[in-house]
Design an enzyme around this catalytic site. Structure first.
Site, short mmCIF file in Angstrom:
data_model
loop_
_atom_site.label_atom_id
_atom_site.label_comp_id
_atom_site.label_asym_id
_atom_site.label_seq_id
_atom_site.Cartn_x
_atom_site.Cartn_y
_atom_site.Cartn_z
N THR A 184 0.81 -1.22 0.00
CA THR A 184 0.00 0.00 0.00
C THR A 184 0.84 1.27 0.00
O THR A 184 0.41 2.29 -0.53
CB THR A 184 -0.94 0.03 1.22
OG1 THR A 184 -0.16 -0.09 2.42
CG2 THR A 184 -1.93 -1.11 1.16
N CYS A 185 2.04 1.23 0.59
CA CYS A 185 2.86 2.44 0.70
C CYS A 185 3.18 3.04 -0.67
O CYS A 185 3.27 4.26 -0.82
CB CYS A 185 4.15 2.15 1.46
SG CYS A 185 3.89 1.62 3.17
N VAL A 186 3.39 2.17 -1.65
CA VAL A 186 3.77 2.66 -2.98
C VAL A 186 2.69 2.35 -4.01
O VAL A 186 2.94 2.46 -5.22
CB VAL A 186 5.12 2.05 -3.42
CG1 VAL A 186 6.25 2.60 -2.58
CG2 VAL A 186 5.09 0.52 -3.32
#
Length: 296
Positions: free
Chosen positions: A264-266
């Site tokens: 999810t971070c990227v």
């Protein structure tokens, strides 16, 4: 539109009861007066708000009986029949709860155990005759006077970032969009093709990637929110939609069969190449509502 704000009961203290502190609207309106209402109260403190709603109903029935033309004896009998609904289809007299005009915080993390809602509130018993006033002072404490320090601190902090008086140029809808993003995310197939990045096994003309685009374009509003939460960690899009989502949603081919997984971070979606759109949607929707597919 929208829910109606709290209607104060206009309760008058009976003889012998010390005059309580006037509600905030009588001793100086706060800057957020009439913004919060009973619906907001139920959202943050469900059980207390529902209890107050019962008391409002009880007080309305009490005042109806008192204003009726029935004989005094019949009026007394009717008042005695007014009860609170309790769990298990039980009823109880309000006085049997042994409550007073104090506010007990919902958690031990607060630095107080009880707060008097009136002068000598801990000594003032909640009864049928004063339940209207109880509703008024609890509502005021929860939605106005009791949260004034926190609301003032929020306003001061917000003003450091952007002066509130300049927000008047925006409509409520525009302001909500700026602060909260697109709450009902929408996109077209053209936008998906333009603002998503197929990589590492997928190209823009890859059948698996195009099936993914078709599935996303036909999702319902709830399915889109669930997918965004799964893929980006947020169920809404920024103002401007997919065009302003950064980093771009990247779709790569996952060699292992099974379900999609994400970082999810990227905004990195690892998607197996499924044989049909039906199978792809089934696996993708299942992954969005289950836990354990992140960072795989």
């Amino acid at each position: 539109g929208g829910p109606s704000p709290i209607r104060w009961s206009g309760w008058t203290p009976p003889p012998g009861l010390r005059s309580p502190v006037a509600p905030a609207r009588e001793c100086g309106r706060s800057w957020y007066s009439d913004v919060l209402n009973t619906v907001d109260h139920e959202a943050v403190d469900t059980y207390r708000a529902k209890f107050l709603e019962q008391l409002r109903s009880l007080d309305a029935k009490r005042r109806e009986i008192l204003s009726s033309v029935m004989a005094a004896e019949s009026r007394t009998e009717a008042l005695a029949k007014l009860k609170l609904s309790m769990p298990g289809d039980q009823e109880a007299a309000l006085e049997s709860l042994c409550l007073s005009f104090t506010f007990d915080p919902p958690s031990k993390v607060y630095d107080y155990s009880a707060h008097d809602l009136l002068p000598d509130g801990s000594e003032t018993e909640l009864t049928l005759s004063n339940c209207g006033r109880y509703v008024e002072v609890v509502g005021d404490f929860c939605l106005d006077s009791g949260i004034r320090k926190q609301m003032d601190a929020f306003r001061a902090g917000f003003n450091e970032v952007f002066p509130m008086d300049r927000l008047q140029v925006f409509t409520p809808h525009e302001l909500r969009l700026i602060l909260c993003g697109e709450q009902a995310p929408s996109w077209t197939k053209e936008e998906l093709l333009k603002y998503t990045e197929p990589k590492y096994g997928y190209e823009r003309d890859s059948p698996g990637y195009l099936r993914f685009i078709n599935v996303l374009s036909e999702m319902s509003a709830d399915e889109r929110k669930a997918f965004l939460q799964f893929a980006t960690g947020c169920s809404s899009l920024p103002p401007g939609g997919l065009a302003n989502l950064h980093p771009r949603l990247t779709v790569v081919r996952k060699d292992e069969p099974g379900f999609p997984s994400v970082n999810t971070c990227v905004h990195y979606l690892k998607l197996p190449e499924y044989p049909s759109e039906e199978v792809l949607k089934e696996r993708l929707v299942a992954a969005t509502i289950e836990k354990g597919f992140h960072l795989n």
